[in-house]
Structure formats: structure tokens, C-alpha cells
Design an enzyme around this catalytic site. Structure first.
Site, short mmCIF file in Angstrom:
data_model
loop_
_atom_site.label_atom_id
_atom_site.label_comp_id
_atom_site.label_asym_id
_atom_site.label_seq_id
_atom_site.Cartn_x
_atom_site.Cartn_y
_atom_site.Cartn_z
N SER A 154 0.86 -1.19 0.00
CA SER A 154 0.00 0.00 0.00
C SER A 154 0.89 1.23 0.00
CB SER A 154 -0.85 0.00 1.28
OG SER A 154 -1.45 1.26 1.49
N TYR A 167 -3.19 -1.09 10.34
CA TYR A 167 -3.02 -1.30 8.90
C TYR A 167 -1.66 -0.78 8.43
CZ TYR A 167 -4.20 -1.17 3.90
OH TYR A 167 -4.22 -1.36 2.53
C1 BGC Z 1 -6.32 1.48 1.69
C2 BGC Z 1 -7.49 2.31 1.20
C3 BGC Z 1 -7.09 3.76 1.04
C4 BGC Z 1 -5.79 3.88 0.25
C5 BGC Z 1 -5.28 5.33 0.21
C6 BGC Z 1 -5.14 1.69 0.78
O1 BGC Z 1 -4.07 0.91 1.20
O2 BGC Z 1 -6.69 0.11 1.76
O3 BGC Z 1 -8.58 2.22 2.11
O4 BGC Z 1 -8.11 4.47 0.36
O5 BGC Z 1 -4.79 3.06 0.82
O6 BGC Z 1 -5.24 5.94 1.47
#
Ligand code: BGC
Length: 268
Positions: A154, A167
Site C-alpha cells: 500500500s 493497517y
Molecule cells: C487502503 C485504502 C485507502 C488507500 C489510500 C489503501 O491501502 O486500503 O482504504 O483508500 O490506501 O489511502
């Protein structure tokens, strides 16, 4: 003699986790389009996974939908056994399954924390370890490398994310898991990389996009649009192809420039 199509995945077999919906689905479609056979792992979206498997078959490839929880060691091993039994030796593994359990830090339960770490980080370890074990036991096949492993990380492996500490921590950990594995197995011609999606329109951020949410998100995306699963799929299909044979240990951000500190741009 015609030059080989470096982007083709014909004759290769892929395993994608969390494959039934969202980014996973986009990845499956792109790999199938490039000619790969695909094992689609799902945990709870069985119907969608079966339907997508039929779509892959309609495109001319082999496909199988397989249930497993990536955070469970025995299930991960059985998943690889079943994928190899149905398709043959696996050349490409995309560890995509992931989830969010958002909360302010004072309200974050241990369960919120553990669930995210178990799926996003421990699940990536289990899938990555098994992928490498299986790559070692197979021949070179159709590709210049023995195996290709891609983790779905991410932008939040780099950008801190208030109210999503579990996360962000899982993705920060995933970054160094990926880089350490890449360094460890590169001499065996196994390529390990990651992708770092930004805001992609899927169920994971549907609530975040509601109301004024999308407008707020767009302020963080210089390129001016929310991404689509196909944006990710196309990049992964390239990353696992021989066209990207010299790309090892990298995270490719696919984020419309979200990682470029857009608030510093101002208005010129
Ligand atoms: C998340 C999303 C988020 C994006 C940008 C991703 O890793 O799962 O929920 O919109 O990052 O912030």
C-alpha cells in the site's frame, strides 16, 4: 525469427490470494488476459470466485477457485497443494489478501490489531514462504526467472495513517519482509517485488469515498482520479512478466502520485 513477446504469460500458472473481488479480481483478469492459468484463492466470497474462474476459462485459460484463510499455516500449504494438483507447478504468486479494521488508537481492540497483522503480515509471510519453497522444487518453465512473487502492499507502507495504525504497521512490516526475501532469494533467480496501490475504488474504501469523501481523497491525488482495479492488474501483469526481468526487490507505487506529498504542491 519473431522476437519473443516479453509480456506474454502463456504457459505460466499463477496463484492469486484474495482473488474474488476488488484489486484481486483486477489482477486475475489481467494475468488471464496475458495468457496465464490462474488459481483463485478466496476466504468468504466463494460465488464471486467461481464466477471469475468461469470468466478466465471463457478467455481460454484454465482456472480453479480454492478456499483458504491465508493466516492459517495448514490452509496455506493445502492451498498450494490443490493449486499444483489442478494446474501444475506455480510460476507466479500474488499475495493480495488484506483487510482493514479501522479505529482511533485508544479504541483499537487487541482483536482489531491481531486480525490485521495476522492477515496482512503473517498471511504474507505464510504465502511468501510457501511460494519460495514451491519455486525451488520446479523447473524454469517458460520464464527467465524460476518464480515471481508479488506482495500487495500500500502507499501506507510509506505514508503514516492516523486512525489506521494497525493497517499502516502491517504494510510497513510488509515492506521489509518483501525486501528481505528479495535479497535472500534473488541469487536463485526468484524475483520478489511489491505493489503499493493508492486509493483504488473497491469495497475496502467504499465508506471513505461516501459523501464528500471522494472530493477529500482527490485532494491527495495529483493525477486527479481514483484508481481502478484494472490499473493495478495491468501493472502486476507487467511486473511478473519477463519485460520486468531486472526488477527485483522494488515496490511499484500505483497511486496517481499520492506518495509525492501532494499538499506541498500548493497552487503554484
Ligand atoms: C487502503 C485504502 C485507502 C488507500 C489510500 C489503501 O491501502 O486500503 O482504504 O483508500 O490506501 O489511502
Amino acid at each position: 525469427m519473431a522476437s519473443p513477446d516479453l509480456l506474454s504469460l502463456a504457459g505460466q500458472r499463477a496463484l492469486v490470494t484474495g482473488a474474488a473481488t476488488g484489486i484481486g479480481k483486477g489482477i486475475v483478469e489481467a494475468l488471464a488476459k496475458a495468457g496465464a492459468d490462474v488459481a483463485l484463492n478466496y476466504r468468504s466470497h466463494g460465488e464471486e470466485a467461481e464466477k471469475l474462474a468461469r470468466t478466465v476459462e471463457a478467455m481460454g485459460g484454465k482456472a480453479v477457485a480454492l478456499q483458504a484463510d491465508v493466516s492459517k499455516e495448514a490452509e496455506v500449504i493445502s492451498l498450494f497443494d490443490a493449486a499444483e494438483r489442478d494446474l501444475g507447478p506455480i510460476d507466479i504468486v500474488v499475495s493480495n489478501a488484506g483487510l482493514q479494521r479501522d479505529a482511533k488508537i485508544a479504541d483499537m481492540t487487541l482483536e482489531d490489531w491481531n486480525t490485521v497483522i495476522e492477515v496482512n503480515l503473517t498471511g504474507s509471510f505464510l504465502i511468501g514462504r510457501e511460494a519460495i519453497r514451491r519455486f525451488r522444487g520446479k523447473g524454469m518453465g517458460q520464464s527467465r526467472s524460476l518464480g515471481k512473487l508479488v506482495f500487495n502492499s500500500s502507499v501506507h507502507q510509506r505514508i503514516p495513517w492516523a486512525f489506521h495504525a494497525n493497517y499502516a504497521a502491517s504494510k510497513g512490516g510488509l515492506k521489509l519482509l518483501m525486501e528481505s526475501l528479495a535479497q535472500e532469494v534473488a541469487p536463485e533467480r526468484i524475483r520478489v517485488n511489491a505493489i503499493g496501490p493508492g486509493a483504488i475504488a473497491t469495497a475496502i474504501n467504499a465508506a471513505e469515498r461516501e459523501g464528500d469523501g471522494e472530493k477529500e481523497m482527490l485532494k491527495l491525488i495529483p493525477y486527479g482520479r481514483i484508481g481502478e482495479p484494472e490499473d493495478i492488474g495491468r501493472c502486476v501483469a507487467w511486473l511478473v512478466s519477463d519485460a520486468a526481468d531486472y526488477v527485483v526487490g522494488q515496490t511499484i507505487f500505483i497511486d496517481g502520485a499520492m506518495t509525492l506529498y501532494p499538499e506541498f504542491r500548493g497552487n503554484g
